[in-house]
Scaffold this active site. Structure first.
Site, PDB file in Angstrom:
ATOM      1  N   LYS A  28       0.838  -1.198   0.000  1.00  0.00           N
ATOM      2  CA  LYS A  28       0.000   0.000   0.000  1.00  0.00           C
ATOM      3  C   LYS A  28       0.871   1.246   0.000  1.00  0.00           C
ATOM      4  O   LYS A  28       0.613   2.207  -0.738  1.00  0.00           O
ATOM      5  CB  LYS A  28      -0.904   0.020   1.230  1.00  0.00           C
ATOM      6  CG  LYS A  28      -1.761   1.290   1.325  1.00  0.00           C
ATOM      7  CD  LYS A  28      -2.278   1.565   2.718  1.00  0.00           C
ATOM      8  CE  LYS A  28      -1.180   2.086   3.630  1.00  0.00           C
ATOM      9  NZ  LYS A  28      -1.689   2.555   4.932  1.00  0.00           N
ATOM     10  N   ASP A  55      -7.766   1.998   0.306  1.00  0.00           N
ATOM     11  CA  ASP A  55      -6.868   3.152   0.388  1.00  0.00           C
ATOM     12  C   ASP A  55      -6.354   3.587  -0.974  1.00  0.00           C
ATOM     13  O   ASP A  55      -6.303   4.788  -1.274  1.00  0.00           O
ATOM     14  CB  ASP A  55      -5.683   2.827   1.301  1.00  0.00           C
ATOM     15  CG  ASP A  55      -5.967   3.168   2.756  1.00  0.00           C
ATOM     16  OD1 ASP A  55      -7.159   3.293   3.109  1.00  0.00           O
ATOM     17  OD2 ASP A  55      -5.010   3.293   3.539  1.00  0.00           O
ATOM     18  N   ASN A  97     -10.193   7.338   5.628  1.00  0.00           N
ATOM     19  CA  ASN A  97      -9.194   7.309   6.695  1.00  0.00           C
ATOM     20  C   ASN A  97      -7.844   6.864   6.141  1.00  0.00           C
ATOM     21  O   ASN A  97      -7.079   6.176   6.812  1.00  0.00           O
ATOM     22  CB  ASN A  97      -9.652   6.379   7.828  1.00  0.00           C
ATOM     23  CG  ASN A  97      -8.863   6.611   9.118  1.00  0.00           C
ATOM     24  OD1 ASN A  97      -8.182   7.617   9.266  1.00  0.00           O
ATOM     25  ND2 ASN A  97      -8.953   5.674  10.042  1.00  0.00           N
ATOM     26  N   ARG A 127      -6.813  12.779  13.169  1.00  0.00           N
ATOM     27  CA  ARG A 127      -5.399  12.459  12.970  1.00  0.00           C
ATOM     28  C   ARG A 127      -4.607  13.733  12.667  1.00  0.00           C
ATOM     29  O   ARG A 127      -4.924  14.479  11.735  1.00  0.00           O
ATOM     30  CB  ARG A 127      -5.242  11.422  11.847  1.00  0.00           C
ATOM     31  CG  ARG A 127      -5.978  10.124  12.160  1.00  0.00           C
ATOM     32  CD  ARG A 127      -5.877   9.100  11.048  1.00  0.00           C
ATOM     33  NE  ARG A 127      -4.522   8.582  10.917  1.00  0.00           N
ATOM     34  CZ  ARG A 127      -4.163   7.658  10.035  1.00  0.00           C
ATOM     35  NH1 ARG A 127      -5.086   7.149   9.210  1.00  0.00           N
ATOM     36  NH2 ARG A 127      -2.925   7.236   9.964  1.00  0.00           N
ATOM     37  N   SER A 172       4.885  11.521  12.504  1.00  0.00           N
ATOM     38  CA  SER A 172       4.733  10.703  11.288  1.00  0.00           C
ATOM     39  C   SER A 172       5.791  11.055  10.258  1.00  0.00           C
ATOM     40  O   SER A 172       6.027  12.233   9.963  1.00  0.00           O
ATOM     41  CB  SER A 172       3.344  10.927  10.672  1.00  0.00           C
ATOM     42  OG  SER A 172       3.209  10.215   9.461  1.00  0.00           O
ATOM     43  N   SER A 173       6.403  10.030   9.686  1.00  0.00           N
ATOM     44  CA  SER A 173       7.334  10.237   8.579  1.00  0.00           C
ATOM     45  C   SER A 173       6.592  10.656   7.313  1.00  0.00           C
ATOM     46  O   SER A 173       7.205  11.156   6.366  1.00  0.00           O
ATOM     47  CB  SER A 173       8.119   8.954   8.310  1.00  0.00           C
ATOM     48  OG  SER A 173       7.260   7.921   7.845  1.00  0.00           O
ATOM     49  N   ASP A 299       3.661  -0.725  11.792  1.00  0.00           N
ATOM     50  CA  ASP A 299       2.472  -1.466  11.368  1.00  0.00           C
ATOM     51  C   ASP A 299       2.544  -2.942  11.735  1.00  0.00           C
ATOM     52  O   ASP A 299       1.532  -3.652  11.700  1.00  0.00           O
ATOM     53  CB  ASP A 299       2.246  -1.316   9.860  1.00  0.00           C
ATOM     54  CG  ASP A 299       1.703   0.065   9.497  1.00  0.00           C
ATOM     55  OD1 ASP A 299       1.234   0.768  10.415  1.00  0.00           O
ATOM     56  OD2 ASP A 299       1.753   0.432   8.316  1.00  0.00           O
ATOM     57  N   LYS A 326      -2.684   6.460  14.649  1.00  0.00           N
ATOM     58  CA  LYS A 326      -2.955   5.704  13.424  1.00  0.00           C
ATOM     59  C   LYS A 326      -4.464   5.688  13.178  1.00  0.00           C
ATOM     60  O   LYS A 326      -5.196   6.561  13.647  1.00  0.00           O
ATOM     61  CB  LYS A 326      -2.384   4.289  13.557  1.00  0.00           C
ATOM     62  CG  LYS A 326      -0.874   4.238  13.693  1.00  0.00           C
ATOM     63  CD  LYS A 326      -0.175   4.612  12.391  1.00  0.00           C
ATOM     64  CE  LYS A 326       1.323   4.368  12.464  1.00  0.00           C
ATOM     65  NZ  LYS A 326       1.986   4.653  11.168  1.00  0.00           N
ATOM     66  N   ARG A 330      -3.817   2.509  18.455  1.00  0.00           N
ATOM     67  CA  ARG A 330      -3.537   1.073  18.388  1.00  0.00           C
ATOM     68  C   ARG A 330      -2.939   0.529  19.681  1.00  0.00           C
ATOM     69  O   ARG A 330      -3.090  -0.667  19.958  1.00  0.00           O
ATOM     70  CB  ARG A 330      -2.619   0.769  17.195  1.00  0.00           C
ATOM     71  CG  ARG A 330      -3.356   0.839  15.871  1.00  0.00           C
ATOM     72  CD  ARG A 330      -2.485   0.482  14.700  1.00  0.00           C
ATOM     73  NE  ARG A 330      -3.266   0.534  13.455  1.00  0.00           N
ATOM     74  CZ  ARG A 330      -2.743   0.675  12.250  1.00  0.00           C
ATOM     75  NH1 ARG A 330      -1.428   0.793  12.110  1.00  0.00           N
ATOM     76  NH2 ARG A 330      -3.525   0.715  11.188  1.00  0.00           N
ATOM     77  N   HIS A 379      -8.127  -2.057  10.073  1.00  0.00           N
ATOM     78  CA  HIS A 379      -7.767  -3.296   9.381  1.00  0.00           C
ATOM     79  C   HIS A 379      -6.708  -4.094  10.113  1.00  0.00           C
ATOM     80  O   HIS A 379      -6.752  -5.322  10.143  1.00  0.00           O
ATOM     81  CB  HIS A 379      -7.304  -2.967   7.954  1.00  0.00           C
ATOM     82  CG  HIS A 379      -6.187  -1.969   7.889  1.00  0.00           C
ATOM     83  ND1 HIS A 379      -5.066  -2.155   7.115  1.00  0.00           N
ATOM     84  CD2 HIS A 379      -6.000  -0.757   8.497  1.00  0.00           C
ATOM     85  CE1 HIS A 379      -4.249  -1.112   7.234  1.00  0.00           C
ATOM     86  NE2 HIS A 379      -4.796  -0.252   8.074  1.00  0.00           N
ATOM     87  N   LYS A 405      -9.223  -2.306   3.538  1.00  0.00           N
ATOM     88  CA  LYS A 405      -8.404  -1.099   3.456  1.00  0.00           C
ATOM     89  C   LYS A 405      -7.054  -1.380   2.822  1.00  0.00           C
ATOM     90  O   LYS A 405      -6.525  -0.553   2.072  1.00  0.00           O
ATOM     91  CB  LYS A 405      -8.225  -0.511   4.852  1.00  0.00           C
ATOM     92  CG  LYS A 405      -7.633   0.884   4.895  1.00  0.00           C
ATOM     93  CD  LYS A 405      -7.649   1.421   6.318  1.00  0.00           C
ATOM     94  CE  LYS A 405      -7.403   2.920   6.361  1.00  0.00           C
ATOM     95  NZ  LYS A 405      -6.066   3.309   5.928  1.00  0.00           N
TER      96      LYS A 405
END
Length: 425
Positions: A28, A55, A97, A127, A172-173, A299, A326, A330, A379, A405
């Site tokens: 993804k 996505d 999302n 987010r 976040s990168s 992830d 996320k 999570r 997901h 997703k």
């Protein structure tokens, strides 16, 4: 199965090791990068091995709304034809999302002449995106996000500016990747620098740089925290998307828990995605490390945490604060649902997650209790907790369709390996 999934699925633990050949879907992360870069390149690009999921469909739809032709000749190919510049859409861009699509397009649409609103669903609106908006403002781009989260309104003038921009990438990168991918459309060279050395999942920036170079960008890493991008624009290219390492973690988890052997058609060391590092950790089951730093394989943390529930000793996951922003929080979600499997199986300690492993759970396949796993529209929660159902009886996954997703064929994959899945109200 994916097109007609019930509200819940109950998993019957198999009585044998799961083995077979499974081809993970395309990445993804790489697919959405390549879709955008192809849209910013004049001409026709062919993406093969790509992921077709919710996505990537949202990204493709947004690109179509901005004047890009996106054809899909088969299940893993995109043909993208573009004039090399995005055009102002007729209305707001709705990206559900999809974090990658939302962050990447927030920067890219600044190259449009006109006003663009980048928006998402109720979860996406929680987010954070303010660090990226502030960085765009530094470049002279009129971008506004009153809540610090989507929606973002960008008043573009067709230029991405030039000079130096600093970005806080501790959350976040994707903020860095968004700036990097838009920078070749600047008026002059753009230097992108981190305000600190903390960056979530730095390996994903490397994925971005590789994809940019494949489409003709000239970008130089100055040091560990800055990059210089030349105003070259992009050139159409043929690009192959590698399999998704995050999806592969579920297959490695299946191997670990059932003692089976799954041929992915690609070795773990062939992946360029950072989540592939989870393979070495999962291979140590049932003696996974007592402390696991998940900062560079975020992830994969839900997968590793569920497998760790069956480990011989407790496991502490550190470096995972970013998991709180996320698709859902999570850290909290994983702790909550592990405790649904067995009280006090997990706890949060600051931003660490402690899994109080219980190897006796490996013998609970025939128990009569029912654990109905909330998935929070996430997901990764659904797919990782399905692994618990391979060893524990009575595990039911709510909203199984949320796996669409990133892995639409996930439940078909499990069924193909011989796992019995029973529709449940």
């Amino acid at each position: 199965m994916q097109n007609a999934l019930p509200p819940a699925l109950t998993i019957t633990p198999p009585d044998h090791p799961l083995s077979g050949r499974v081809s993970p879907p395309g990445s993804k992360s790489i697919t959405n990068r390549a879709l955008l870069l192809a849209a910013l390149a004049e001409g026709t690009s062919r993406l093969t091995g790509a992921l077709k999921s919710k996505d990537t469909a949202l990204m493709a739809r947004a690109l179509r709304e901005m004047g890009v032709t996106v054809d899909e000749p088969d299940a893993t190919t995109f043909l993208i034809t573009s004039p090399g510049r995005l055009q102002a859409p007729a209305g707001p861009l709705f990206l559900g999302n999809a974090g990658t699509a939302t962050r990447f397009l927030t920067a890219a649409v600044a190259t449009i002449v006109g006003t663009v609103v980048v928006d998402g669903d109720e979860d996406m609106r929680l987010r954070p995106i303010l660090p990226l908006v502030e960085a765009l403002n530094t470049l002279g781009i009129d971008a506004r996000s009153p809540s610090g989260c989507p929606p973002v309104t960008i008043h573009g003038t067709g230029s991405f500016g030039q000079g130096r921009v600093e970005i806080d990438a501790s959350l976040s990168s994707q903020y860095v990747s968004a700036l990097l991918m838009a920078a070749p459309l600047g008026e002059g060279p753009i230097e992108i620098a981190l305000t600190g050395k903390d960056i979530g999942a730095r390996g994903y920036v490397d994925l971005t740089l590789a994809a940019m170079r494949a489409f003709g960008a000239v970008v130089e890493a100055r040091d560990d925290g800055s990059w210089l991008v030349q105003p070259t624009g992009y050139k159409a290219a043929d690009f192959h998307v590698e399999p998704d390492a995050s999806a592969a973690t579920y297959l490695w988890g299946i191997e670990a828990l059932t003692g089976g052997r799954i041929d992915l058609g690609v070795s773990a060391d062939a992946f360029t995605q950072p989540d592939a590092a989870a393979k070495a950790v999962l291979a140590q089951f049932p003696n996974m490390p007592a402390v696991i730093d998940g900062s560079q394989m975020q992830d994969a943390v839900p997968t590793m945490a569920v497998v760790a529930a069956f480990n011989n000793h407790p496991v502490r996951f550190v470096g995972i604060a970013n998991l709180r922003v996320k698709e859902t929080d999570r850290i909290r979600a994983v702790a909550n649902e592990l405790n649904r499997l067995r009280p006090n199986l997990a706890r949060e300690e600051g931003d660490d997650l402690i899994v109080n492993a219980d190897p006796s759970l490996m013998q609970s396949a025939q128990r009569n209790a029912t654990s109905r796993i909330e998935t929070y529209h996430d997901h990764r929660i659904a797919m990782s907790f399905a692994l618990a159902g391979l060893k524990m009886g009575g595990v039911t996954i709510l909203d199984p369709a949320c796996t669409g997703k990133t892995y639409p064929e996930y439940w078909d994959m499990l069924a193909g390996l011989g796992v019995e899945l029973t529709p449940t109200a």
